[in-house]
Design a protein around this motif. Sequence first.
Motif, PDB file in Angstrom:
ATOM      1  N   PHE A 170       0.812  -1.213   0.000  1.00  0.00           N
ATOM      2  CA  PHE A 170       0.000   0.000   0.000  1.00  0.00           C
ATOM      3  C   PHE A 170       0.847   1.265   0.000  1.00  0.00           C
ATOM      4  CE2 PHE A 170      -2.564  -3.439   1.313  1.00  0.00           C
ATOM      5  CZ  PHE A 170      -3.822  -3.173   0.790  1.00  0.00           C
ATOM      6  N   LYS A 171       0.421   2.220  -0.804  1.00  0.00           N
ATOM      7  CA  LYS A 171       1.144   3.482  -0.942  1.00  0.00           C
ATOM      8  C   LYS A 171       0.847   4.438   0.200  1.00  0.00           C
ATOM      9  CE  LYS A 171       1.950   7.291  -4.198  1.00  0.00           C
ATOM     10  NZ  LYS A 171       1.607   7.850  -5.525  1.00  0.00           N
ATOM     11  N   TRP A 172      -0.361   4.380   0.737  1.00  0.00           N
ATOM     12  CA  TRP A 172      -0.769   5.321   1.782  1.00  0.00           C
ATOM     13  C   TRP A 172      -1.162   4.570   3.049  1.00  0.00           C
ATOM     14  CZ3 TRP A 172      -4.586   8.182  -1.941  1.00  0.00           C
ATOM     15  CH2 TRP A 172      -3.849   9.017  -2.804  1.00  0.00           C
ATOM     16  N   MET A 173      -0.715   5.088   4.190  1.00  0.00           N
ATOM     17  CA  MET A 173      -1.044   4.517   5.484  1.00  0.00           C
ATOM     18  C   MET A 173      -1.519   5.646   6.405  1.00  0.00           C
ATOM     19  SD  MET A 173       0.338   1.638   4.491  1.00  0.00           S
ATOM     20  CE  MET A 173       0.688   0.511   5.801  1.00  0.00           C
ATOM     21  N   TYR A 174      -2.548   5.365   7.189  1.00  0.00           N
ATOM     22  CA  TYR A 174      -3.076   6.343   8.135  1.00  0.00           C
ATOM     23  C   TYR A 174      -3.058   5.745   9.536  1.00  0.00           C
ATOM     24  CZ  TYR A 174      -4.968   8.294   3.801  1.00  0.00           C
ATOM     25  OH  TYR A 174      -5.106   8.780   2.536  1.00  0.00           O
ATOM     26  N   SER A 175      -2.331   6.380  10.428  1.00  0.00           N
ATOM     27  CA  SER A 175      -2.329   5.970  11.825  1.00  0.00           C
ATOM     28  C   SER A 175      -3.220   6.939  12.596  1.00  0.00           C
ATOM     29  CB  SER A 175      -0.913   5.998  12.390  1.00  0.00           C
ATOM     30  OG  SER A 175      -0.919   5.677  13.763  1.00  0.00           O
ATOM     31  N   TYR A 176      -4.353   6.417  13.080  1.00  0.00           N
ATOM     32  CA  TYR A 176      -5.305   7.234  13.833  1.00  0.00           C
ATOM     33  C   TYR A 176      -5.122   6.945  15.322  1.00  0.00           C
ATOM     34  CZ  TYR A 176      -7.504   8.293   9.399  1.00  0.00           C
ATOM     35  OH  TYR A 176      -7.741   8.736   8.118  1.00  0.00           O
ATOM     36  N   LEU A 177      -4.560   7.910  16.023  1.00  0.00           N
ATOM     37  CA  LEU A 177      -4.239   7.739  17.434  1.00  0.00           C
ATOM     38  C   LEU A 177      -5.291   8.417  18.308  1.00  0.00           C
ATOM     39  CD1 LEU A 177      -0.460   8.611  17.134  1.00  0.00           C
ATOM     40  CD2 LEU A 177      -1.385   6.340  17.669  1.00  0.00           C
ATOM     41  N   GLN A 178      -5.702   7.713  19.359  1.00  0.00           N
ATOM     42  CA  GLN A 178      -6.583   8.313  20.350  1.00  0.00           C
ATOM     43  C   GLN A 178      -5.770   9.279  21.209  1.00  0.00           C
ATOM     44  OE1 GLN A 178      -9.799   7.944  20.558  1.00  0.00           O
ATOM     45  NE2 GLN A 178     -10.187   6.142  19.299  1.00  0.00           N
ATOM     46  N   ALA A 179      -6.281  10.469  21.433  1.00  0.00           N
ATOM     47  CA  ALA A 179      -5.572  11.451  22.246  1.00  0.00           C
ATOM     48  C   ALA A 179      -5.261  10.898  23.627  1.00  0.00           C
ATOM     49  CB  ALA A 179      -6.403  12.730  22.359  1.00  0.00           C
ATOM     50  N   GLU A 180      -6.186  10.131  24.188  1.00  0.00           N
ATOM     51  CA  GLU A 180      -5.975   9.558  25.521  1.00  0.00           C
ATOM     52  C   GLU A 180      -4.762   8.642  25.554  1.00  0.00           C
ATOM     53  OE1 GLU A 180      -5.896   6.980  28.787  1.00  0.00           O
ATOM     54  OE2 GLU A 180      -6.406   6.255  26.780  1.00  0.00           O
ATOM     55  N   HIS A 181      -4.440   8.004  24.433  1.00  0.00           N
ATOM     56  CA  HIS A 181      -3.316   7.070  24.394  1.00  0.00           C
ATOM     57  C   HIS A 181      -1.960   7.775  24.385  1.00  0.00           C
ATOM     58  CE1 HIS A 181      -5.972   3.751  22.378  1.00  0.00           C
ATOM     59  NE2 HIS A 181      -6.305   3.992  23.628  1.00  0.00           N
ATOM     60  N   VAL A 182      -1.922   9.014  23.899  1.00  0.00           N
ATOM     61  CA  VAL A 182      -0.624   9.667  23.692  1.00  0.00           C
ATOM     62  C   VAL A 182      -0.473  10.985  24.449  1.00  0.00           C
ATOM     63  CG1 VAL A 182      -0.291   8.586  21.440  1.00  0.00           C
ATOM     64  CG2 VAL A 182      -1.466  10.793  21.570  1.00  0.00           C
ATOM     65  N   SER A 183      -1.493  11.422  25.163  1.00  0.00           N
ATOM     66  CA  SER A 183      -1.481  12.748  25.781  1.00  0.00           C
ATOM     67  C   SER A 183      -0.474  12.876  26.915  1.00  0.00           C
ATOM     68  CB  SER A 183      -2.881  13.110  26.297  1.00  0.00           C
ATOM     69  OG  SER A 183      -3.325  12.170  27.261  1.00  0.00           O
ATOM     70  N   GLY A 184       0.021  11.764  27.442  1.00  0.00           N
ATOM     71  CA  GLY A 184       0.985  11.831  28.529  1.00  0.00           C
ATOM     72  C   GLY A 184       2.398  12.162  28.091  1.00  0.00           C
TER      73      GLY A 184
END
Length: 248
Positions: A168-182
Amino acid sequence: MSLHSPKEVSPSPRSPRWIVLAWVAVLSVVAWRHVPVAYASHSHTGSTQLHISTIHGNNGTATAPGSLDEQYCIQSHTGSIDQTRMANFIEETLAKLASANIWDGTGSWKVDLWRAAKPCHQIDSATRASIGTEYHINTDWPNVSLCGTYYSCVVHDNPVYEGGHTHFKWMYSYLQAEHVSGYDTRARKFINHETGHVLGLKDPAGYGTDCQASVMHNDLYGCPSTVWYPTANDKAAVTRIGNYQNTY
């Protein structure tokens, strides 16, 4: 190109609908959500393999990316996540820590990660179409299949047949804010885990199974390991993918 034309909409600027050519790769969840997550020594095999197409080559330099390098952009969709701080944190996690703890350089630099200078939505459409991976952060993703309120996930789009398989040429990583806000090691676990899926690593059959030293299956996913970075196991698996050796 693809059936989907690049355009600036949310949540996916390059895919107006998640029904054609969009493959949901991986789910990441907060620690108390008991769902399947990852087994790093396994990669996608067969005629369709869920990884970024550029992973099989490298043609950049020490100071500039090439067409076979892994460029990415980052965009916050919520006021709770500062755009600049998160972009710097993701770049640091992927490419600016000790070499043993980052994805950058894996597979003799087949993984060569380059961050775009601007947020995804500020990049012109032609340039954006050449950027393989996008990291998006929001409080939830109700319009992204299988992300919803609890999950971070990776979606693959724009399939290309090369080297005996479709990737695949395009990849989208959708992160939850709660997972990375720290902005801490827990956040790095989610970022590195989702990046592992961009690079072709897949989930195990069940929660807490096949535990090993791997960011793809650590304490957030039912295993005793607390590792937050891609381990030798993870990098070896990605190297096999890059070398067309992911046949098991």
